[in-house]
Design a protein around this motif. Structure first.
Motif, PDB file in Angstrom:
ATOM      1  N   TYR A 125       0.841  -1.210   0.000  1.00 20.11           N
ATOM      2  CA  TYR A 125       0.000   0.000   0.000  1.00 20.11           C
ATOM      3  C   TYR A 125       0.876   1.260   0.000  1.00 20.11           C
ATOM      4  O   TYR A 125       0.632   2.209  -0.745  1.00 20.11           O
ATOM      5  N   THR A 142     -10.513  -3.377  10.401  1.00 22.33           N
ATOM      6  CA  THR A 142     -10.593  -3.542   8.939  1.00 22.33           C
ATOM      7  C   THR A 142     -10.579  -5.017   8.539  1.00 22.33           C
ATOM      8  O   THR A 142     -10.411  -5.321   7.363  1.00 22.33           O
ATOM      9  N   TYR A 144     -13.632 -12.195   1.635  1.00 20.32           N
ATOM     10  CA  TYR A 144     -12.654 -12.016   0.553  1.00 20.32           C
ATOM     11  C   TYR A 144     -12.251 -13.330  -0.080  1.00 20.32           C
ATOM     12  O   TYR A 144     -12.042 -14.335   0.614  1.00 20.32           O
ATOM     13  N   VAL A 168      -5.638  -8.504   2.495  1.00 21.14           N
ATOM     14  CA  VAL A 168      -6.590  -7.420   2.198  1.00 21.14           C
ATOM     15  C   VAL A 168      -6.910  -6.626   3.466  1.00 21.14           C
ATOM     16  O   VAL A 168      -7.040  -5.395   3.430  1.00 21.14           O
ATOM     17  N   ASN A 169      -6.998  -7.319   4.604  1.00 22.76           N
ATOM     18  CA  ASN A 169      -7.239  -6.620   5.878  1.00 22.76           C
ATOM     19  C   ASN A 169      -6.121  -5.610   6.169  1.00 22.76           C
ATOM     20  O   ASN A 169      -6.371  -4.512   6.672  1.00 22.76           O
ATOM     21  N   TYR A 218      -3.985  -4.273   3.897  1.00 21.11           N
ATOM     22  CA  TYR A 218      -4.004  -3.257   2.838  1.00 21.11           C
ATOM     23  C   TYR A 218      -5.056  -2.192   3.169  1.00 21.11           C
ATOM     24  O   TYR A 218      -4.803  -0.988   3.109  1.00 21.11           O
ATOM     25  N   ASP A 219      -6.235  -2.651   3.576  1.00 15.29           N
ATOM     26  CA  ASP A 219      -7.311  -1.721   3.923  1.00 15.29           C
ATOM     27  C   ASP A 219      -7.022  -0.988   5.235  1.00 15.29           C
ATOM     28  O   ASP A 219      -7.456   0.154   5.419  1.00 15.29           O
ATOM     29  N   ALA A 222      -4.971   1.795   4.178  1.00 18.57           N
ATOM     30  CA  ALA A 222      -5.836   2.759   3.474  1.00 18.57           C
ATOM     31  C   ALA A 222      -6.588   3.622   4.487  1.00 18.57           C
ATOM     32  O   ALA A 222      -6.668   4.852   4.335  1.00 18.57           O
ATOM     33  N   TRP A 226     -14.916   3.186   1.220  1.00 20.28           N
ATOM     34  CA  TRP A 226     -14.179   3.138  -0.043  1.00 20.28           C
ATOM     35  C   TRP A 226     -14.317   1.762  -0.683  1.00 20.28           C
ATOM     36  O   TRP A 226     -14.892   0.854  -0.086  1.00 20.28           O
ATOM     37  N   SER A 251     -12.577  -1.475  -1.676  1.00 16.50           N
ATOM     38  CA  SER A 251     -11.413  -2.302  -1.372  1.00 16.50           C
ATOM     39  C   SER A 251     -11.281  -3.378  -2.457  1.00 16.50           C
ATOM     40  O   SER A 251     -12.224  -3.599  -3.220  1.00 16.50           O
ATOM     41  N   GLN A 308     -19.291  -4.755   5.355  1.00 16.56           N
ATOM     42  CA  GLN A 308     -18.782  -5.249   4.072  1.00 16.56           C
ATOM     43  C   GLN A 308     -19.702  -6.302   3.468  1.00 16.56           C
ATOM     44  O   GLN A 308     -20.559  -6.857   4.148  1.00 16.56           O
TER      45      GLN A 308
END
Ligand code: DHB
Length: 391
Positions: free
Chosen positions: A57, A143, A278, A308-309, A311-312, A315, A342, A344, A360
């Motif tokens: 990221y 997240t 995910y 992904v957790n 990365y977010d 973010a 946002w 993801s 989510q």
């Protein structure tokens, strides 16, 4: 003599000032983000995935936000809560970290809560999934996901697809107990029946006796939850016991068919239905770009839900700093995080302003083979799911 020592002290004060100038400016211009992760031990894959994603990221978005330089500090807690807590204290007191994040397992997150509260430092939960964690500190924000959020959809799907009797088997700690309860509540409300609730130890589990018990009860399906890292050994034992051959469907949350391990589970796992937030296979432009960049940066490691957790999580930290215009006051940062929304790689997400927990999509997926590789292929979407157990 007096004169000499006077000028000497003036000199050292001047030296101190010249040094303090750039040092102070440096300190003010950088924002330290301390990630506490299990980089070794049974949950090392969680740490490896989150660290790689956080670094990706930063590489993609630059290390400057609202005039501040992001400095990532990664600490290995070896999966032990005492160390998570000590590292959190060191990061806040010695390193002056403005934000904490990571926390690979529920007990590790819980150990950091009091430190975050006392220091008024936001702590971004990037892995742990027990519902009540976010309630333990007003500085927690999540997240990742919660088990009730990810489990309720598969309970509903099961009843609608002819499954009437289920045995549940979960890891015997926070997220497992959350999954067990969420499954039973939804499944029985819809007319199903849970025949037995089996719990395997978190550390070094041997599932054999539990699987034999489940098989003997002859349910329509066996529901499974284990944390990331344990899915392959569980599924190996499920296959050895011949549950599918005995006519018992095997279902679970996506923690079991973890993308990081899925290819090592073998073709026996093809057809398994799970629900989760995910899949590496998620079909969106954001995810295709994320998966390609992650694999390029990691010598072809497949990103799983932990990636992904993380990365977010980064973010969210960037978005909050933009909103506060670089102000690192912890209370202002956590306020800024509330309500952020946002797209993801997993789909649209937001932070519930009341609970500080993630909202989510949850997807129903089936393991399929594509181009010689196993994937969790999404075939149904339940949009904007909140944790069903928060008040
Ligand atoms: C937790 C850890 C995991 O690896 C997972 O997949 C789900 C929950 C936890 O400890 O909260």
């Amino acid at each position: 003599m007096a004169h000499k020592s006077f000028s000497k002290s003036v000199l050292s004060a001047a030296v101190a000032l010249t040094l303090a100038g750039p040092l102070a400016a440096m300190a003010e211009d950088s924002v330290k983000v301390g990630l506490i992760l299990p980089m070794t031990g049974a949950s090392a894959s969680t740490g490896r995935q989150i660290e790689a994603a956080a670094r990706l990221y930063i590489a993609e978005h630059g290390n400057k936000v609202a005039g501040k330089t992001i400095e990532l500090i990664v600490k290995d807690d070896q999966g032990t809560a005492d160390m998570s807590k000590r590292l959190a204290q060191e990061l806040v007191v010695n390193d002056k970290a403005a934000i904490l994040g990571g926390f690979g397992l529920t007990p590790l997150a819980l150990a950091v809560g009091p430190v975050a509260t006392q220091a008024k430092v936001p702590a971004v939960i990037m892995a742990a999934g027990t519902s009540m964690i976010v309630e333990q500190s007003p500085y927690f924000v999540r997240t990742s996901f919660t088990l009730p959020q990810n489990t309720t959809p598969i309970a509903e799907w099961s009843v609608k697809n002819g499954i009437k009797k289920v045995v549940t088997l979960v890891s015997d700690y926070g997220p497992g107990l959350d999954a067990e309860k969420a499954f039973k509540v939804k499944f029985e409300a819809e007319g199903g029946q849970v025949l037995d609730q089996l719990r395997a130890p978190l550390a070094n589990p041997d599932f054999a006796a539990f699987l034999q018990k489940a098989k003997d009860l002859k349910p329509d399906a066996l529901f499974l939850f284990v944390p990331s890292g344990q899915g392959a050994s569980l599924m190996k034992q499920v296959n050895e016991r011949g549950l599918t051959q005995a006519g018992i469907k095997v279902i679970g949350t996506g923690d079991v068919t973890d993308d990081d391990l899925l290819n090592s589970m073998g073709d026996d796992v093809i057809g398994m239905i799970t629900s989760h937030d995910y899949s590496t296979d998620h079909n969106s432009p954001e995810n295709k770009a994320f998966v390609a960049a992650f694999m390029k940066a990691t010598n072809n490691l497949r990103p799983n839900f932990m990636a992904v957790n993380g990365y977010d999580g980064m973010a969210l930290i960037y978005k909050a700093l933009e909103k506060t215009k670089g102000d690192t006051d912890g209370t202002k940062l956590i306020e800024a995080m509330k309500g952020e929304a946002w797209v993801s790689p997993r789909g649209p997400i937001s932070i519930d302003p009341q609970t500080r927990d993630i909202v989510q999509n949850v997807y129903i997926r089936k393991v399929e083979k594509k181009n010689g590789q196993l994937y969790n292929v999404e075939f149904d979407t339940i949009a904007n799911v909140k944790d069903p157990t928060h008040k």
